[in-house]
Design a protein around this motif. Structure first.
Motif, short mmCIF file in Angstrom:
data_model
loop_
_atom_site.label_atom_id
_atom_site.label_comp_id
_atom_site.label_asym_id
_atom_site.label_seq_id
_atom_site.Cartn_x
_atom_site.Cartn_y
_atom_site.Cartn_z
N UNK A 1 -13.70 42.98 27.83
CA UNK A 1 -13.42 41.68 27.22
C UNK A 1 -14.70 40.99 26.79
N UNK A 2 -15.75 41.15 27.60
CA UNK A 2 -17.05 40.57 27.23
C UNK A 2 -17.61 41.29 26.00
N UNK A 3 -17.44 42.61 25.92
CA UNK A 3 -17.92 43.35 24.75
C UNK A 3 -17.21 42.87 23.48
N UNK A 4 -15.89 42.67 23.57
CA UNK A 4 -15.15 42.17 22.41
C UNK A 4 -15.63 40.77 22.02
N UNK A 5 -15.88 39.94 23.03
CA UNK A 5 -16.39 38.60 22.75
C UNK A 5 -17.75 38.64 22.08
N UNK A 6 -18.57 39.60 22.48
CA UNK A 6 -19.89 39.75 21.85
C UNK A 6 -19.75 40.16 20.39
N UNK A 7 -18.82 41.06 20.10
CA UNK A 7 -18.60 41.49 18.71
C UNK A 7 -18.14 40.33 17.84
N UNK A 8 -17.36 39.46 18.44
CA UNK A 8 -16.85 38.31 17.67
C UNK A 8 -17.85 37.16 17.60
N UNK A 9 -18.93 37.25 18.34
CA UNK A 9 -19.94 36.20 18.32
C UNK A 9 -19.69 35.08 19.31
N UNK A 10 -18.86 35.34 20.29
CA UNK A 10 -18.50 34.31 21.25
C UNK A 10 -19.65 33.99 22.20
#
Length: 180
Positions: free
Chosen positions: A26-35
């Motif tokens: 979930x953190x990796x996905x957030x990083x991809x989205x710029x979160x």
């Protein structure tokens, strides 16, 4: 926020994910989205994060806040059953309870009592229908069960009959044996 303070970035991605109550993916996905763009740096071999406060509480830490669910008792006839067999099973249980509470003699007389109640209802409805007085609101030729006025239709300006219609009047009604 400037990313030159490398000594502040001390957590790995897994540790950061645990601290905010999410999974590593979930953190990796957030990083991809710029979160989390201001919360991490890449030092050449791994991502390092700044420690921060947890974003959400863990559900297992909130002990004692559950509201006890009130059981839905007594809703047999209006209940939303998932299928017909559940409804029938519930009706059988209710019937078994009735058989245990009511003595057998009363249960034997129950069908006759139901028939008597149906007959009383029909007589009550018939009486109510007969007691209604037809109201006359000034309508023309109002038909009610009590008053039924009908007249035969006559043309105001009758037309003369042609040859065919005159022949039909002269011909007997039962010509006897026909062609067939």
């Amino acid at each position: 926020m400037i990313k030159t303070d490398e000594h502040l970035y001390t957590m790995t991605r897994v540790e950061f994910a645990r601290s905010i109550g999410k999974s590593r993916e979930a953190v990796k996905q957030g990083m991809r989205r710029g979160q989390y763009k201001d919360d991490y740096i890449y030092n050449g071999k791994q991502y390092l994060f700044k420690p921060r406060e947890a974003m959400r509480d863990f559900k297992d830490l909130n002990l004692g806040t559950k509201v006890k669910r009130r059981p839905n008792r007594g809703n047999h006839f209006k209940g939303k059953y998932p299928n017909e067999s559940f409804r029938k099973h519930n009706e059988m249980k209710m019937l078994a309870k009735l058989k245990g509470v009511i003595d057998p003699e009363v249960l034997e007389n129950l069908p006759q009592a139901i028939e008597v109640a149906k007959q009383q209802k029909q007589t009550r409805i018939a009486k109510r229908l007969m007691d209604t007085i037809p109201k006359d609101y000034g309508g023309f030729n109002v038909r009610t069960p009590l008053i039924n006025m009908r007249t035969q239709w006559r043309e105001i300006f009758p037309k003369e009959k042609d040859e065919y219609e005159k022949a039909l009047d002269v011909m007997p009604k039962d010509p006897g044996r026909g062609y067939y």
